[in-house]
Write an enzyme that holds these catalytic residues in place. Structure first.
Site, short mmCIF file in Angstrom:
data_model
loop_
_atom_site.label_atom_id
_atom_site.label_comp_id
_atom_site.label_asym_id
_atom_site.label_seq_id
_atom_site.Cartn_x
_atom_site.Cartn_y
_atom_site.Cartn_z
CG HIS A 1 -6.70 -2.51 -7.60
ND1 HIS A 1 -7.67 -1.56 -7.37
CD2 HIS A 1 -6.19 -2.82 -6.38
CE1 HIS A 1 -7.75 -1.31 -6.08
NE2 HIS A 1 -6.86 -2.06 -5.45
CG HIS B 1 -2.34 -0.38 0.89
ND1 HIS B 1 -3.44 0.27 1.40
CD2 HIS B 1 -2.83 -1.35 0.09
CE1 HIS B 1 -4.54 -0.30 0.95
NE2 HIS B 1 -4.19 -1.29 0.15
#
Length: 381
Positions: free
Chosen positions: A284, A185
């Site tokens: 994603h 992240h």
């Protein structure tokens, strides 16, 4: 055929659905969303509707060009996500008009099934082994984990060791026949990434995702050169222009999001561009059924597709699972780590409009969590 209306529906847990209607009764569905900015994207869709109503829905490419380039200020997550959802819905309409799935319109399928993976947590180490084993017991052949919570720009040896131990725990749990992907992240600084990633090499991750922030993409070459672990990135990139320098940096996997990066039209182009660099595509998609169906339609027709993220049974969807919005849940149900190619027209799914109408009346606006380090400064979530 003319477009008559665009309507958005906020739905739990944190998604936004779009329905485009036509004067011939053909309806298309899309999923335009920036998580945490639902109302902002809905407003952008409404602005796009001012142009689209009255237009032919089958002129998909022309509409994409106008919506992305017809204003002086271009790009960014909000506009790109609004266009992405519209683009998905227009391809859905096109497939229904021609009576074929979108992957046929993209040139036809190159595979019979799409490999998928499930997320297992990892911000905290509690129950990580149990979560990994549960996914393997479901038939999954790949899992993805976070390897840390908030980190300092240069953290302690203990924190570095804790990251490695989490990965080691999952690898020992699932064994060598299951792939493990690791998502950071953007929580690692450049210096931390060069320290941590070589230590993960013995556990042979499938890839490490977003080791550094997308704003630092010009430094990805250094990250890729520091380790044999395949580097993946791209969920916060929104166009082929964003992806070009990343592809040149030595990454192994790109992860465009079909609800952020301009929809089916643009992700298909991004994937073709990635093939020139021998880079695989793993879209994603921690989102809903429309985004997943759109991602799979591209995956079925894309030679350099690797694997698909999906949020079926994900913790934040409890009570409002992805499959709850479908009339036929079996279409997107995975079996032994794969979702079989489906051949219904358009995106190949049927949205249960009664459920959407009902839950959209009470859907809350989700916000990105704010994390802070031990000194009180803002940390990456």
């Amino acid at each position: 055929m003319k477009i008559t209306a665009l309507r958005t529906y906020p739905v739990p847990p944190r998604w936004l659905f779009l329905r485009i209607d036509t004067d011939e009764g053909v309806t298309g569905w899309g999923e335009p969303i920036v998580e945490g900015r639902l109302r902002t994207v809905a407003a952008a869709v409404a602005e796009c509707a001012e142009y689209l109503v009255g237009k032919d829905p089958l002129r998909i490419e022309d509409h994409w060009q106008v919506l992305t380039k017809g204003t002086f200020y271009r790009g960014g997550p909000v506009l790109s996500s609004a266009v992405a959802g519209i683009d998905q819905a227009l391809w859905d309409i096109a497939g229904k008009v021609h009576g074929v799935p979108v992957h046929v319109l993209l040139g036809g399928p190159v595979r019979e099934r799409a490999r998928v993976y499930s997320w297992i947590g990892g911000d905290e180490p509690n129950h990580l082994a149990e979560a990994a084993q549960a996914r393997v017991d479901e038939g999954m052949t790949a899992v993805k984990m976070n390897a840390s919570a908030q980190l300092r720009l240069l953290d302690t040896p203990a924190q570095v060791r804790a990251i490695v131990e989490r990965v080691e725990t999952v690898r020992e749990t699932v064994g060598p026949d299951v792939d493990v992907a690791i998502d950071f992240h953007g929580r690692l600084s450049l210096a931390m990434s060069r320290r941590v990633l070589p230590l993960l090499e013995p556990y042979l991750p499938m890839f490490v995702e977003e080791p550094i922030l997308p704003e630092l993409s010009h430094r990805l070459r250094e990250v890729a050169a520091s380790t044999s672990v395949p580097i993946a990135t791209g969920e916060r990139l929104y166009s082929r222009w964003d992806f070009r320098p990343v592809l040149e940096s030595g990454v192994s996997v790109i992860q465009p999001d079909l609800s952020h990066a301009g929809g089916i039209s643009e992700v298909r182009r991004i994937a073709a561009m990635a093939e020139v660099y021998d880079v695989a595509v793993a879209p994603h998609c921690p989102l809903g059924p429309i985004a997943l169906a759109a991602s799979l339609q591209v995956g079925f027709a894309t030679p350099n597709y690797l694997i698909q993220e999906q949020s079926i049974g994900l913790h934040y969807g409890e009570g409002h699972d992805l499959l709850d919005y479908l009339v036929d849940r079996s279409v997107l149900t995975h079996k032994n780590g794969f979702i079989d190619r489906f051949d219904g027209p358009g995106l190949g799914i049927e949205i249960d409009e009664r459920v959407v109408e009902r839950v959209s009346r009470y859907a809350d606006e989700w916000r990105t969590p704010i994390w802070r380090r031990d000194d009180g400064s803002l940390a990456e979530w």
